[in-house]
Design an enzyme around this catalytic site. Structure first.
Site: not given
Ligand code: NDP
Length: 514
Positions: A158-159, A183-184, A186, A237, A239, A258, A292, A342, A406
Site C-alpha cells: 500500500p501507499w 508491485k507497490p 500506484e 485494505s 476489501e 496484512e 493500520c 473519506k 477504519e
Molecule cells: P488497497 O487495498 O487499496 O491497495 C493495496 C495494494 O493493492 C495497492 O498496491 C493496490 O494498487 C493493489 N490493488 C488494488 N486493487 C487490486 C486488485 N484487484 N488486485 C490486486 N491488487 C490490487 O490499500 P491502500 O493502498 O489504500 O492502503 C490502505 C489500507 O492498507 C488500509 O486499509 C490499511 O489498514 C492497510 N494497511 C495494513 C497494514 C498492515 O500491516 N496490517 C499496513 C499498512 C496498510 P493501487 O495502488 O494501484 O490501487
C-alpha cells in the site's frame, strides 16, 4: 535542516530481470505531491504483459537459478549490503516518500532507518532456517522435516509506508531463498522502484527480484491470479485482500495478508496518565492517522474520563499540521482526494450520529490556519494540498461507524467503560483485530485485558513500538499469517517430510504371503 520542494520531478524505471525497464506499451503515469499539488514522479505504467515478463524472470531465477541454493551465509551478505545502501540513500528516499505520500520528512527519515534494520535482521535469519529431526520412531526409522523456499512470491503493497512495508516482506522471502515480483501502490512507487538497482549493486542475481509499477487493475490483479506465482504477500485494505484471496484460487497459491485495523487504546484510572496521554495523541496523529496500527479508538475508564479527555484535546491541539517538508511538522498531507473525502465523510457521520465533536473536524487551508507551503518551494506551481486537522470526538457509542470502521485519518473516537470486562467487549466489537494498547499499573488488569482482546499485537504501557524480532499480523479480518520475527521466514517456505529407513525393510509381498 530545511528541505525545499524540488523544481523538477523524479523519473523512474521498472526493474525486470536485472535491468531497468519501461512498460512494453510505452505508457507512463505520474504523481502529484498531496501537500504541494505539483508533479513529483513519473513511472512506467505496467500492463499484464509486463507482469508476465517479471514473473517469467522470477520463475527462471527460482527454477534454474542459483539463489535458492546459495548457502544462507551468502544470501545474508546481499541483505546486509542492501541495508547499508538503504542507509546511504536515506535522505533522497525520505524526500521521495514525503513528496509522494505527504508524510513528515523527519518521520520519513526514521522510516528509512527502520527499513534498513529489517534487512539486517532478515540477514541473520538466512542462517537459521531449519526443520526438525525425529529420532523416536524406532530403530529403523529416522525422520526429518526440512524447510524449502515456497517459490515465486508476488508482493503487493500500500501507499502509507512504502519502503517500510516492502522491507517487512522482501528480505524475509529472499532469506528463505524465494524469488519475487513486487508491485507497490500506484500512489507511492518511487522508493520501491529505486530498490531494484540497490539490490543489483548489493549482488543480487538478475531475475531474483523484479519490480513493476502500475495500477491494481490490471497489474496487481494479474499478479494475484498468475499461475506461475506460488504465494502472494499482500498488505492493504481488507476489501482488496478479499479480492486477492479470490484471484489466488486460480492455482491455489498461498496468501499472506496484512490488512486494516480499528485499534483500541484502553486507559485505566490507575495508569501513568502522562505517558498514556502522549501515546494516545501520537497513536492517532502518527502518519496523519493513515496507519493500520493507528490508535483510532480511545477507551477511557469513566472515573477519569472528563479530565483525561480534556488533556487529550489540549495536547492534540498543539500538534503541528503543515508542510511535510518542514522539520517541525507532525501531521502532513492526506494521500489523495478519495482518502480526504473519506475522512471528511466519517467526521460528518460522527456529527450526524450524535457523537460530540471536541476538536478539529475541518479540512485545513491557507484561509483557516495552514502555513503557506509555497514559502519553502523552488517550484513556482506549488499550492497548498489536502490537510485535515487533528479531530477528536467523545460520547461515541460502540455501534457508531466511527467506533467500528477504519477511518485512516487523524480522527480519534472516544468511548468510556467502567470495568475491564466492558473494555474488552467494546475493544472486540469490530471486524478487525490488529493491535491494542493497555494502560494500567495493575498486573492482573494488564494481562487479563491483553488475553481478552482478539488482536495480533498488544502493547502494555506503550504504543506502536516495533522491533524486527517481534512478529506482527492480525486476528479476524485484519489478516492471515505473520510478518517479522523469526517465524516470518517460515511463511515463505514449504515444509517437507523426509523419512529414512535404516537396514533391511520388511517387504509388503513377504508380509502378505506369509
Ligand atoms: P488497497 O487495498 O487499496 O491497495 C493495496 C495494494 O493493492 C495497492 O498496491 C493496490 O494498487 C493493489 N490493488 C488494488 N486493487 C487490486 C486488485 N484487484 N488486485 C490486486 N491488487 C490490487 O490499500 P491502500 O493502498 O489504500 O492502503 C490502505 C489500507 O492498507 C488500509 O486499509 C490499511 O489498514 C492497510 N494497511 C495494513 C497494514 C498492515 O500491516 N496490517 C499496513 C499498512 C496498510 P493501487 O495502488 O494501484 O490501487
Amino acid at each position: 535542516m530545511t528541505t525545499l520542494l524540488p523544481n523538477t520531478h523524479f523519473t523512474y524505471s521498472m526493474w525486470i530481470d536485472g535491468q531497468a525497464a519501461s512498460a512494453k506499451n510505452g505508457q507512463t503515469f505520474s504523481r502529484e505531491s498531496p501537500a504541494h499539488g505539483v508533479k513529483v514522479g513519473e513511472y512506467p505504467l505496467a500492463g499484464a504483459d509486463d507482469v508476465d515478463a517479471a514473473v517469467a524472470a522470477a520463475r527462471r531465477a527460482f527454477d534454474i537459478g542459483s539463489w535458492p541454493h546459495l548457502p544462507g551465509a551468502e544470501r545474508a551478505k546481499v541483505l546486509l549490503r542492501t541495508a547499508e545502501l538503504i542507509r546511504a540513500s536515506k535522505d533522497e528516499f525520505a524526500l521521495i516518500e514525503t513528496l509522494e505520500s505527504g508524510k513528515p520528512i523527519k518521520q520519513a527519515r526514521d522510516e528509512m532507518e527502520w527499513s534498513a534494520a529489517l534487512w539486517d535482521y532478515a540477514a541473520a535469519l538466512c542462517r537459521h532456517l531449519h526443520g526438525d529431526s525425529y529420532n523416536t520412531l524406532g530403530a529403523q526409522v529416522l525422520g526429518f522435516t526440512i524447510r524449502e523456499p515456497i517459490g515465486v512470491v508476488g508482493m503487493i503493497t500500500p501507499w502509507n509506508f512504502p519502503l517500510l512495508i516492502i522491507s517487512q516482506k522482501l528480505p524475509f522471502a529472499l532469506a528463505a531463498g524465494c524469488t519475487c515480483v513486487v508491485k507497490p501502490s500506484e500512489l507511492t512507487p518511487g522508493t520501491t522502484l529505486r530498490l531494484g538497482a540497490l539490490l543489483a549493486e548489493a549482488g543480487l542475481p538478475a531475475g531474483v527480484v523484479s519490480i513493476i509499477s502500475g495500477y491494481g487493475e490490471p497489474a496487481g490483479a494479474r499478479l494475484s491470479e498468475h499461475p506461475d506465482i506460488d504465494m502472494i504477500s499482500f498488505t492493504g485494505s481488507t476489501e482488496i485482500g478479499k479480492a486477492v484471496v479470490g484471484s489466488s484460487k486460480s492455482n491455489l497459491k498461498k496468501v499472506e495478508l496484512e490488512l486494516g485495523g480499528k485499534n483500541p487504546h484502553i486507559v485505566f484510572a490507575d495508569a501513568d496518565l502522562e505517558a498514556a496521554l502522549d501515546a494516545v495523541v501520537f497513536g492517532v496523529c502518527f502518519n496523519m492517522g493513515e496507519c493500520c496500527n493507528s490508535g483510532s479508538r480511545l477507551l477511557v475508564q469513566r472515573s477519569i474520563a472528563d479530565d483525561f479527555i480534556n488533556r487529550v484535546i489540549e495536547t492534540a491541539k498543539k500538534v503541528p499540521v503543515g508542510d511535510p517538508l518542514d522539520e517541525q511538522t507532525k501531521i502532513g498531507a492526506i494521500i489523495d482526494g478519495n482518502q480526504f473525502e473519506k475522512i471528511l465523510g466519517y467526521i460528518e457521520s460522527g456529527n450526524r450520529n450524535g457523537a460530540r465533536l471536541r476538536l478539529g473536524g475541518k479540512a485545513l487551508n491557507r484561509e483557516n490556519g495552514l502555513p503557506d507551503v509555497a514559502s519553502r518551494s523552488l517550484n513556482d506551481g506549488a499550492k497548498s494540498g489536502r490537510f485535515v486537522e487533528a479531530t477528536v470526538f467523545d460520547k461515541v457509542q460502540p455501534e457508531m461507524p466511527i467506533a467500528k470502521e477504519e477511518i485512516f485519518g487523524p480522527v480519534l473516537s472516544i468511548l468510556t467503560f467502567d470495568t475491564a470486562e466492558e473494555a474488552i467487549r467494546i475493544a472486540n466489537n469490530t471486524i478487525y483485530g490488529l493491535s491494542a494498547g493497555v494502560w494500567t499499573r495493575d498486573i492482573d488488569t494488564a494481562f487479563t485485558v491483553s488475553r481478552g482482546i482478539r488482536a495480533g499485537t498488544i502493547w502494555i504501557n506503550t504504543f506502536m513500538d516495533g522491533y524486527p524480532e517481534l512478529c506482527f499480523g492480525g486476528f479476524n479480518q485484519s489478516g492471515l499469517g505473520r510478518e517479522l520475527g523469526r517465524f516470518s521466514i517460515e511463511e515463505f517456505t514449504e515444509l517437507k517430510t523426509v523419512q529414512v529407513h535404516l537396514g533391511p525393510r520388511t517387504s509388503w509381498w513377504a508380509k502378505e504371503t506369509k
